[in-house]
Design an enzyme around this catalytic site. Sequence first.
Site, short mmCIF file in Angstrom:
data_model
loop_
_atom_site.label_atom_id
_atom_site.label_comp_id
_atom_site.label_asym_id
_atom_site.label_seq_id
_atom_site.Cartn_x
_atom_site.Cartn_y
_atom_site.Cartn_z
N LEU A 253 0.84 -1.20 0.00
CA LEU A 253 0.00 0.00 0.00
C LEU A 253 0.88 1.25 0.00
CD1 LEU A 253 -3.02 -0.59 2.44
CD2 LEU A 253 -3.03 -0.53 -0.06
N CYS A 263 7.84 -8.28 -14.25
CA CYS A 263 6.66 -9.14 -14.05
C CYS A 263 5.34 -8.41 -14.04
CB CYS A 263 6.81 -9.92 -12.74
SG CYS A 263 8.14 -11.12 -12.83
C1 UDX Z 1 6.70 -9.46 -8.30
C2 UDX Z 1 5.91 -10.32 -7.30
O1 UDX Z 1 5.97 -9.69 -6.01
C3 UDX Z 1 6.49 -11.71 -7.24
O2 UDX Z 1 5.74 -12.53 -6.35
C4 UDX Z 1 6.45 -12.31 -8.64
O3 UDX Z 1 7.02 -13.59 -8.65
C5 UDX Z 1 7.19 -11.40 -9.61
O4 UDX Z 1 6.67 -10.08 -9.57
P1 UDX Z 1 9.05 -8.18 -8.24
O5 UDX Z 1 8.77 -7.79 -9.66
O6 UDX Z 1 10.40 -8.68 -7.89
O7 UDX Z 1 8.02 -9.35 -7.80
O8 UDX Z 1 8.77 -6.89 -7.35
P2 UDX Z 1 7.77 -6.43 -6.19
O9 UDX Z 1 8.49 -6.39 -4.91
O10 UDX Z 1 6.49 -7.17 -6.25
O11 UDX Z 1 7.51 -4.92 -6.65
C6 UDX Z 1 6.93 -4.64 -7.92
C7 UDX Z 1 6.82 -3.16 -8.16
O12 UDX Z 1 5.81 -2.59 -7.34
C8 UDX Z 1 8.08 -2.35 -7.86
O13 UDX Z 1 8.28 -1.39 -8.90
C9 UDX Z 1 7.76 -1.67 -6.55
O14 UDX Z 1 8.46 -0.48 -6.38
C10 UDX Z 1 6.27 -1.43 -6.69
N1 UDX Z 1 5.57 -1.29 -5.41
C11 UDX Z 1 5.53 -2.32 -4.52
C12 UDX Z 1 4.89 -0.10 -5.11
O15 UDX Z 1 4.90 0.85 -5.91
N2 UDX Z 1 4.21 0.00 -3.93
C13 UDX Z 1 4.16 -1.01 -3.03
O16 UDX Z 1 3.52 -0.83 -1.99
C14 UDX Z 1 4.85 -2.21 -3.34
#
Ligand code: UDX
Length: 434
Positions: A253, A263
Amino acid sequence: MRISVIGCGYLGAVHAACMAELGHEVVGIDVDQHKVDELSAGRAPFFEPGLPEVLTRALESGRLRFSTDLADAAGAEVHFVAVGTPQTKGSHAADLTYVDAAVRGLLPHLADGDLVVGKSTVPVGTASRLGELVRASSGADLAWNPEFLREGFAVKDTITPDRFVYGVPAGEAGERATAQLDAIYATALEAGTPRLVTDYATAELVKVSANAFLATKISFINAIAEIAEATGADVTQLADAIGHDARIGRRFLNAGIGFGGGCLPKDIRAFQARADELGLDSLAFLSDVDAINLRRRDRVVALAEELVGDVSGARVAVLGLAFKPDSDDVRDSPALDVARRLHGRGASVVAFDPEANGTAGRVAPELEYAADVESALRGADVVLVLTEWKQFRELEPAAVAGLVSHARVVDGRNTLDAAAYRAAGFEYRGLGRP
Ligand code: UDX
């Protein structure tokens, strides 16, 4: 167990090294000679905390080797397919060229009783089609075992995941596949990791649904950030408050510049494309999830312009290029996109990322890259913090003020202490914060 891992990109390299760490005998296979050479020398071709150590230990133990020859998969009992499923050019569907080629390439090397295990993220229906192919052409079978690893935590997520999901065929073949996967993951299963055995379609959908849910959660809070911006509310306090409700939860959040990476963006588009193919408009809302996410980048550019006026000719310090901290990955990175857009508007962008300067430089050679954070800050008319590295959070606002030309900061991840920056004389702008 004797294991082959086909495809040694992010997922495959980590999986191969971790399976060897668990005591299995592993061969990792990739068509890219350079990648195979690097991995064989114990070097990870990307930044992932803990991976070099696991790789080195596994290579030294003699349980892990890498090869470019698919024939080296012969002799393994279980064959993981971990190749990429990129977005198809010109459409949002997943490109299955590599998955199909890997499974077809394996067929001549499979022995009776072998198990092919898909790990790649695929459109629902793929496993059933490939399962038929494997069974018709060999004495082997197929399971689908999606991967949920997060970059930055990939080793931990592989060795001790939240859960295992096995998509298996019905009947005895499914029981055999389950027993084979149980033998591979015995360490984590004995430690109590939940394991769900499903049919193929459910396993495929678990993966894309999980990513769609996470993306939706982020875009939900970013949509609320837009409302907060119009009304003077503070989305970070709001997230804390709603996050206390255990049904909602505080994680994912964090409002800010939005999600990127290899991904979430591609998976929500491919999932929606698959629903369209099925004639269902059930996932139409994912277009909004995508649109809200992309609008946050416009907002950061607008905030920089609000602070500076015309950015053309202004010196803009961009701190952070990776799509998230503890990663050198700039695939679909909101930070890099904003940096490039400002450059496109005539700003003189000087960027710094603790790990991603190199990867960013290859795709965006037009930007200037600083060797350290101080050089990026020196003489800046505005500072943009776009990836929440700890190093940036720990900067002393007074020291930053001493380096820049104008004390203006856009906190694209709501990661800085706004009050401390204001006290040091900064004009501070966060996302969804007054
Ligand atoms: C994601 C999934 O979490 C994982 O389970 C799947 O296998 C692959 O895709 P990942 O791409 O490594 O993993 O990153 P993640 O930690 O999920 O973050 C994704 C994006 O969301 C990042 O750019 C992060 O900065 C953003 N994010 C995350 C937000 O903007 N706000 C948040 O609260 C959480």
